[in-house]
Motif scaffolding. Structure first.
Motif, PDB file in Angstrom:
ATOM      1  N   ALA A 193       0.828  -1.214   0.000  1.00 13.23           N
ATOM      2  CA  ALA A 193       0.000   0.000   0.000  1.00 13.23           C
ATOM      3  C   ALA A 193       0.866   1.269   0.000  1.00 13.23           C
ATOM      4  CB  ALA A 193      -0.971  -0.012   1.189  1.00 13.23           C
ATOM      5  N   PRO A 194       1.929   1.351   0.841  1.00 13.55           N
ATOM      6  CA  PRO A 194       2.810   2.524   0.749  1.00 13.55           C
ATOM      7  C   PRO A 194       3.478   2.665  -0.620  1.00 13.55           C
ATOM      8  CG  PRO A 194       3.168   1.380   2.823  1.00 13.55           C
ATOM      9  CD  PRO A 194       2.262   0.517   2.018  1.00 13.55           C
ATOM     10  N   HIS A 208       0.936   4.054  -2.972  1.00 15.98           N
ATOM     11  CA  HIS A 208       0.763   5.488  -2.679  1.00 15.98           C
ATOM     12  C   HIS A 208       1.879   6.301  -3.323  1.00 15.98           C
ATOM     13  CE1 HIS A 208      -0.323   8.986  -0.098  1.00 15.98           C
ATOM     14  NE2 HIS A 208       0.975   9.229  -0.198  1.00 15.98           N
ATOM     15  N   ARG A 209       3.115   5.822  -3.174  1.00 17.49           N
ATOM     16  CA  ARG A 209       4.266   6.572  -3.700  1.00 17.49           C
ATOM     17  C   ARG A 209       4.232   6.644  -5.223  1.00 17.49           C
ATOM     18  NH1 ARG A 209       6.890   9.660  -5.123  1.00 17.49           N
ATOM     19  NH2 ARG A 209       8.895  10.505  -4.480  1.00 17.49           N
ATOM     20  N   TYR A 236      -3.558   5.569  -6.286  1.00 17.22           N
ATOM     21  CA  TYR A 236      -4.364   5.795  -5.086  1.00 17.22           C
ATOM     22  C   TYR A 236      -5.560   4.850  -4.970  1.00 17.22           C
ATOM     23  CZ  TYR A 236      -1.570  10.009  -4.731  1.00 17.22           C
ATOM     24  OH  TYR A 236      -0.510  10.874  -4.634  1.00 17.22           O
ATOM     25  N   LYS A 271      -4.137   1.592  -3.842  1.00 20.20           N
ATOM     26  CA  LYS A 271      -3.683   1.760  -2.457  1.00 20.20           C
ATOM     27  C   LYS A 271      -4.858   1.689  -1.482  1.00 20.20           C
ATOM     28  CE  LYS A 271      -2.985   5.220   0.885  1.00 20.20           C
ATOM     29  NZ  LYS A 271      -3.839   6.313   1.356  1.00 20.20           N
ATOM     30  N   SER A 272      -5.967   2.365  -1.813  1.00 15.98           N
ATOM     31  CA  SER A 272      -7.135   2.374  -0.927  1.00 15.98           C
ATOM     32  C   SER A 272      -7.746   0.984  -0.805  1.00 15.98           C
ATOM     33  CB  SER A 272      -8.181   3.360  -1.448  1.00 15.98           C
ATOM     34  OG  SER A 272      -7.701   4.680  -1.384  1.00 15.98           O
ATOM     35  N   GLU A 328      -5.580  -1.262   1.418  1.00 17.81           N
ATOM     36  CA  GLU A 328      -5.742  -0.938   2.835  1.00 17.81           C
ATOM     37  C   GLU A 328      -7.092  -1.418   3.354  1.00 17.81           C
ATOM     38  OE1 GLU A 328      -2.868   2.961   3.420  1.00 17.81           O
ATOM     39  OE2 GLU A 328      -4.969   3.285   2.895  1.00 17.81           O
ATOM     40  N   SER A 383      -9.452   4.728   5.339  1.00 10.88           N
ATOM     41  CA  SER A 383      -9.215   6.168   5.516  1.00 10.88           C
ATOM     42  C   SER A 383     -10.146   6.728   6.591  1.00 10.88           C
ATOM     43  CB  SER A 383      -9.436   6.893   4.186  1.00 10.88           C
ATOM     44  OG  SER A 383      -9.368   8.290   4.348  1.00 10.88           O
ATOM     45  N   TYR A 396       1.113  13.726  -9.320  1.00 11.07           N
ATOM     46  CA  TYR A 396      -0.248  14.096  -8.921  1.00 11.07           C
ATOM     47  C   TYR A 396      -0.439  15.611  -9.010  1.00 11.07           C
ATOM     48  CZ  TYR A 396      -4.494  14.403  -6.073  1.00 11.07           C
ATOM     49  OH  TYR A 396      -5.768  14.653  -5.615  1.00 11.07           O
ATOM     50  N   TYR A 442       4.987   8.415   3.075  1.00 10.33           N
ATOM     51  CA  TYR A 442       3.747   9.159   3.250  1.00 10.33           C
ATOM     52  C   TYR A 442       3.965  10.645   3.547  1.00 10.33           C
ATOM     53  CZ  TYR A 442       0.793   5.021   3.207  1.00 10.33           C
ATOM     54  OH  TYR A 442       0.106   3.897   2.832  1.00 10.33           O
TER      55      TYR A 442
END
Length: 738
Positions: free
Chosen positions: A183-184, A187-188, A192, A195-196, A199, A258, A324, A402
């Motif tokens: 997931a990290p 994200h990097r 997204y 990643k969501s 998680e 989240s 982004y 993050y």
């Protein structure tokens, strides 16, 4: 494709749906001839039995097809990546060599498959990567970014497939690693959406009750939320249309993970979280007009609703390093609620959804400078981290992922990017290790600042050095970047080692002067008896004169004499005393550890206070004893991901143990008599004793911590249920210590 016995009926149905979807989305990209060739190669491998299920019973072919579909639909990668996923198992299973693949499909695909084989080789013996292999895994990732993206998509595919897998431990292990590593990484890389979902699924598999509770509450409030979004959007839509803009506007509910993070961070109930959703405005506008049109939308929205300037996030002017771009504002909407509004173009939206893959598509390049900087940083850390344990490395690595960024300049105008919270010292180490080691401060915007000055976006920095400066231990508390921390630790370790060598030479000279032959084994036992964890620490303190050399020699001679005397004594059955074992360990034999073993020494961990009936696992400590933790212990995720090789299964036997201590946190209105009512209920409960209570009261609310002794989980749950019925009590929870 293949024999019908290869699939179960549901798998065959799922495979056909996925295969047709993949054909529709990517056959023009891969090419019809290559698509046909791949199908024939896989069919032949299935018939020959070279495409079997893995050791966990998962259909590998179905997993590969679904991974390719994720890449095609949710990432949108190019031909080489998709083909590599589809034929990877043909090479790893021995049906084809990488040389044959290179001759058929080209060197680029062969390169990706080599990276995948290298990365997946670290998973050969178990489903989650061992801590010792973590460094190798990241180095493999850093060689080709496409290997990272494929592994992330594959991990998402696996997470989707194991929802009903019978091995719960396997599900938990995969979920923990997805949360900690993949997931990290997603994200990097700007992925997204993936990643969501990673998680959310990780939360589902590690804490299903919490996941289900939030999902249920979201579902219950969906109608009211949809109505609010419609009422917010309707006037905005009319204004945007009147301005002649082409756009799409929609509401988007935040992910469950989240939302849970917000609940924990704000220490509030779900009903009290105001930003459960965000409004997104996506403009259909030419690239050269994007920023102007986004700010036009900003002006229209903020004319209608009052904005919160503290929550303005401008990633239009300076995009994130992963590409982004977006404008985020928070406005005071109807019914006196804060609402987040995201404003971006179609191009920006695709980059936001598909990350760097979409960025390459629009820029027409094969890499992206921000990612290259990050991967180079990863390589630097990995290649210089031999003295740093792999688990410490994981902590250093994750920290940078993050963090938000600040942008600073050199006096010549060169732009550098650092995580938020970075200091002058971080900047100096970013430029060069030698510069960081000699740094004494900096001129920031022409003003002298110390090394601990926290950088702000737009600062111009000129590093000041001194030839006499050396890295200090407290520098580790000043820096915020992993690169600086690793370099400082290296310098400190080198200095400590040199001093330790001096201390050792000093002791050896004194022994020689007194004509004493040193037995290294006795010397090691003496160092251990004095309480030192490492030999280096002992000799370092000796060099710093924290220990007297003559006292060490006298202690050595005493220990040598005692051991010689003990060795000459004869032992008889008459004077044998049975060793005493602490009653803390396994006295009731109420636990079954690992493979049905009983009577093993264990302790109940203080961080989560497990009691009879809790879902538990064992953790082998460095001393060899076993500590029992609850599955939902706040330290469980870190223990599983960092020390998976030291985790053992544990369960309660049918034998009831003695009573267990646990702490309850009770929150409620500070009404007259409420504490008396609570303690009265506890005192009336059979086989429950109260051992301690502390009460804090503030602004009409009280918070009490009550220590009770209970027989098991069912008794505790029954007590908590009764306490929740006391008038004025708002919540009753078990306390855990992180």
């Amino acid at each position: 494709m293949g024999e019908s016995t290869y699939f179960t009926v549901p798998e065959r149905k799922e495979f056909l749906v996925a295969y047709r979807a993949l054909w529709r989305s990517s056959h023009s990209l891969i090419g019809e001839d290559d698509f046909k060739r791949i199908r024939e190669m896989i069919t032949d491998a299935v018939k020959k039995g070279n495409y079997l299920r893995d050791e966990k019973g998962i259909n590998v072919l179905l997993r590969n097809i679904n991974t390719a579909l994720i890449l095609s639909k949710e990432v949108g990668l190019e031909r080489s990546t998709l083909i590599s996923v589809l034929i990877y198992n043909l090479v790893s299973g021995g049906s084809y060599t990488n040389e044959q693949v290179e001759a058929i499909f080209g060197s680029d695909i062969a390169k990706i498959i080599r990276g995948l084989i290298k990365a997946n080789g670290l998973y050969a013996k178990q489903a989650t990567v061992e801590s010792d292999n973590f460094r190798k895994l990241l180095l493999t990732f850093a060689e080709d970014v496409r290997v990272i993206i494929i592994m992330i998509a594959d991990r998402l595919c696996l997470m989707r497939m194991i929802n009903h897998h019978p091995d719960e431990q396997f599900r938990v292990n995969v979920a923990c690693e997805a949360s900690y590593l993949y997931a990290p990484l997603a994200h990097r890389l700007g992925l997204y959406t993936i990643k969501s979902e990673l998680e959310d699924l990780a939360l589902k598999y590690t804490d299903r009750p919490t996941f289900n509770e939030i999902a249920r509450k979201l579902n219950e409030t969906k109608a009211a939320r949809d109505k609010y979004i419609y009422e917010f959007i309707k006037p905005v839509k009319a204004k945007l249309e009147a301005a002649g803009l082409k756009f799409e506007i929609k509401g988007r509910t935040k992910s469950i993970s989240s939302i849970l993070n917000k609940i924990r961070k704000q220490k509030a109930e779900l009903e009290d979280i105001y930003d459960l959703f965000a409004i997104r405005v996506v403009l259909d506008t030419p690239e050269d007009q994007e920023k102007a049109d986004c700010w036009k939308v900003y002006s229209i929205v903020t004319d209608m609703y009052q904005p919160n300037p503290k929550r303005l996030k401008d990633w239009l002017s300076i995009p994130k390093s992963n590409g982004y771009e977006s404008l985020h504002i928070t406005v005071w909407g109807p019914e006196n609620r804060w609402v987040e509004v995201q404003i971006r173009s179609k191009r920006m939206d695709e980059i936001a959804e598909r990350g760097l893959a979409a960025h390459w598509k629009y820029k027409g390049i094969k890499s992206e400078s921000g990612l290259d900087d990050w991967l180079n940083n990863v390589r630097d850390i990995l290649e210089s981290a031999d003295a740093t344990g792999p688990m410490e490395l994981m902590k250093e690595f994750k920290m940078d992922l993050y963090d938000k960024e600040v942008f600073v300049f050199t006096p010549k105008g060169d732009l550098y990017k650092l995580p938020k919270g970075a200091t002058v010292l971080d900047f100096a180490f970013l430029i060069h290790t030698a510069l960081g080691s000699k740094c004494v401060g900096a001129k920031v915007n022409d003003k002298n600042q110390p090394i601990k000055y926290v950088l702000k976006s737009g600062d111009t920095i000129e590093v000041l050095t001194s030839p006499s400066q050396t890295p200090k231990q407290d520098w580790l508390n000043i820096v915020a970047t992993s690169k600086a921390r690793v370099k400082i630790k290296q310098a400190l370790n080198e200095a400590t080692y040199k001093e330790a060598e001096f201390g050792k030479e000093l002791l050896q000279r004194r022994f020689k002067n007194r004509k004493i032959d040193v037995d290294e084994a006795i010397m090691m036992r003496l160092i251990k008896k004095t309480g030192y964890k490492t030999v280096t620490d002992f000799y370092y303190d000796l060099s710093q004169e924290k220990i007297d050399v003559n006292a060490v020699i006298d202690s050595y001679l005493d220990l040598d004499r005692k051991e010689n005397e003990e060795s000459t004594e004869s032992r008889t059955a008459e004077n044998y005393v049975q060793p005493h074992f602490s009653e803390e360990f396994g006295k009731e034999d109420v636990l079954v550890i690992d493979q049905n073993l009983k009577g093993i020494d264990y302790k109940l961990s203080k961080c989560c206070n497990p009691i009879y009936g809790d879902d538990i696992f064992g953790f082998v400590s460095t001393q060899g004893s076993i500590k029992i933790h609850r599955m939902d212990c706040p330290n469980a995720l870190a223990l599983r991901t960092r020390f998976g090789y030291r985790i053992v299964k544990a369960r309660w036997s049918g034998k009831q143990g003695s009573q267990y201590a646990t702490v309850l946190r009770v929150v409620g209105n500070d009404d007259i008599g409420i504490v008396t009512n609570i303690t009265s209920i506890i005192s009336k409960e059979k086989n429950i004793a109260m051992r301690g209570i502390s009460i804090d009261s503030n602004d009409g609310l009280f918070q009490g911590h009550i220590t009770v002794l209970v027989d098991d989980l069912s008794a505790l749950n029954a007590l908590m249920k009764k306490l929740k019925t006391v008038k004025g009590v708002k919540s009753v929870d078990r306390v855990t210590l992180s």
